[in-house]
Motif scaffolding. Structure first.
Motif, PDB file in Angstrom:
ATOM      1  N   PRO A   1       1.269  -4.074  -6.398  1.00 42.54           N
ATOM      2  CA  PRO A   1       0.292  -3.951  -5.246  1.00 42.54           C
ATOM      3  C   PRO A   1      -0.025  -4.979  -4.636  1.00 42.54           C
ATOM      4  CG  PRO A   1      -0.165  -3.372  -7.813  1.00 42.54           C
ATOM      5  CD  PRO A   1       1.015  -3.953  -7.646  1.00 42.54           C
ATOM      6  N   VAL A   2      -0.558  -4.878  -3.264  1.00 41.70           N
ATOM      7  CA  VAL A   2      -0.832  -5.836  -2.448  1.00 41.70           C
ATOM      8  C   VAL A   2      -2.135  -6.638  -2.715  1.00 41.70           C
ATOM      9  CG1 VAL A   2      -1.284  -6.569  -0.074  1.00 41.70           C
ATOM     10  CG2 VAL A   2       0.647  -5.020  -0.549  1.00 41.70           C
ATOM     11  N   SER A   3      -3.148  -5.781  -3.196  1.00 38.64           N
ATOM     12  CA  SER A   3      -4.530  -6.076  -3.303  1.00 38.64           C
ATOM     13  C   SER A   3      -5.028  -5.892  -4.813  1.00 38.64           C
ATOM     14  CB  SER A   3      -5.470  -5.609  -2.132  1.00 38.64           C
ATOM     15  OG  SER A   3      -5.676  -4.094  -2.392  1.00 38.64           O
ATOM     16  N   GLU A   4      -6.109  -6.286  -4.878  1.00 34.05           N
ATOM     17  CA  GLU A   4      -6.833  -6.013  -6.398  1.00 34.05           C
ATOM     18  C   GLU A   4      -7.312  -4.347  -6.081  1.00 34.05           C
ATOM     19  OE1 GLU A   4     -10.790  -7.232  -8.693  1.00 34.05           O
ATOM     20  OE2 GLU A   4      -9.532  -8.588  -7.764  1.00 34.05           O
ATOM     21  N   ALA A   5      -7.740  -4.030  -4.704  1.00 34.73           N
ATOM     22  CA  ALA A   5      -8.147  -2.741  -4.302  1.00 34.73           C
ATOM     23  C   ALA A   5      -6.890  -1.687  -5.038  1.00 34.73           C
ATOM     24  CB  ALA A   5      -8.766  -2.636  -3.039  1.00 34.73           C
ATOM     25  N   ASP A   6      -5.836  -2.075  -4.534  1.00 32.50           N
ATOM     26  CA  ASP A   6      -4.584  -1.247  -4.624  1.00 32.50           C
ATOM     27  C   ASP A   6      -4.304  -1.137  -6.441  1.00 32.50           C
ATOM     28  OD1 ASP A   6      -4.286  -1.410  -1.962  1.00 32.50           O
ATOM     29  OD2 ASP A   6      -2.361  -2.403  -1.805  1.00 32.50           O
ATOM     30  N   LEU A   7      -4.509  -2.160  -6.935  1.00 34.61           N
ATOM     31  CA  LEU A   7      -4.308  -2.339  -8.361  1.00 34.61           C
ATOM     32  C   LEU A   7      -5.437  -1.109  -8.925  1.00 34.61           C
ATOM     33  CD1 LEU A   7      -2.628  -3.050 -10.737  1.00 34.61           C
ATOM     34  CD2 LEU A   7      -4.263  -5.084 -10.874  1.00 34.61           C
ATOM     35  N   ASP A   8      -6.785  -1.501  -8.620  1.00 36.34           N
ATOM     36  CA  ASP A   8      -7.705  -0.222  -8.894  1.00 36.34           C
ATOM     37  C   ASP A   8      -7.324   0.915  -8.834  1.00 36.34           C
ATOM     38  OD1 ASP A   8      -9.356  -2.678  -9.779  1.00 36.34           O
ATOM     39  OD2 ASP A   8     -10.403  -2.345  -7.873  1.00 36.34           O
ATOM     40  N   VAL A   9      -6.814   1.644  -7.743  1.00 32.09           N
ATOM     41  CA  VAL A   9      -6.339   2.652  -7.327  1.00 32.09           C
ATOM     42  C   VAL A   9      -5.079   2.984  -8.096  1.00 32.09           C
ATOM     43  CG1 VAL A   9      -4.923   4.288  -5.540  1.00 32.09           C
ATOM     44  CG2 VAL A   9      -6.930   2.634  -4.711  1.00 32.09           C
ATOM     45  N   LEU A  10      -4.307   2.405  -8.478  1.00 36.24           N
ATOM     46  CA  LEU A  10      -3.069   2.696  -9.329  1.00 36.24           C
ATOM     47  C   LEU A  10      -3.429   2.780 -10.993  1.00 36.24           C
ATOM     48  CD1 LEU A  10      -0.161   0.336  -7.830  1.00 36.24           C
ATOM     49  CD2 LEU A  10      -0.400   2.810  -7.592  1.00 36.24           C
TER      50      LEU A  10
END
Length: 165
Positions: A94-103
């Motif tokens: 994931p590119v960002s912390e927000a991406d990781l949250d979604v995943l």
């Protein structure tokens, strides 16, 4: 599916949970349990939930929502991803912390799914992505299961999030 196995998906506009036989009761009971688990329904303290909801609303009003926290550069990157100019994942991460949250949220949903199975996105649902509205989260999830979750089972492709792909 990929193995040319047909699946029957029933859509019932007025389902009945009445049970006439032990087998019917067993099936409908498990369906109800799986549904409430998938939704994350649990007992709660009304006062605590109200206070938490009010705190989230104050944060949102103060510009603390996810979109408010994205930098102009991140917003531009997401727009590029949605039009196919770049990928949501870099080196399968994931590119960002927000991406990781979604995943991680998607992984949590899969963990709660019980007898339900995710039908989109999956590692083989790429051709159907054109039928869905192009949203960043859809693209991110599709890339995750296509790249990081290659050839893993439904739950395993998401469980890898605990340690990264």
């Amino acid at each position: 599916d990929a193995n040319l196995k047909p699946w029957l998906i029933e859509v019932n506009s007025s389902p009945s949970l009445a049970t006439d036989a032990p087998l019917d009761k067993k099936i409908k009971n498990q369906l109800s349990v799986d549904m409430f688990n998938l939704l994350g329904v649990c007992s709660y303290d009304r006062a605590r939930m109200k206070a938490a909801r009010e705190a989230r609303e104050k944060q949102r009003q103060a510009g603390g929502g996810m979109e408010g926290r994205l930098s102009p550069r991140e917003k531009s990157r997401r727009a590029d991803v949605c039009v196919g100019k770049s990928d949501a994942l870099v080196n399968n991460r994931p590119v960002s912390e927000a991406d990781l949250d979604v995943l991680q949220e998607a992984a949590y949903e899969v963990a709660l799914s019980g007898g339900f199975r995710r039908i989109f996105p999956t590692a083989t649902s790429g051709p159907y992505a054109d039928l869905m509205q192009t949203r960043y989260k859809n693209v991110l999830l599709q890339e995750w299961v296509s790249r990081a979750g290659r050839k893993r089972g439904d739950t395993e492709e998401w469980a890898v999030l605990e340690g990264g792909p």
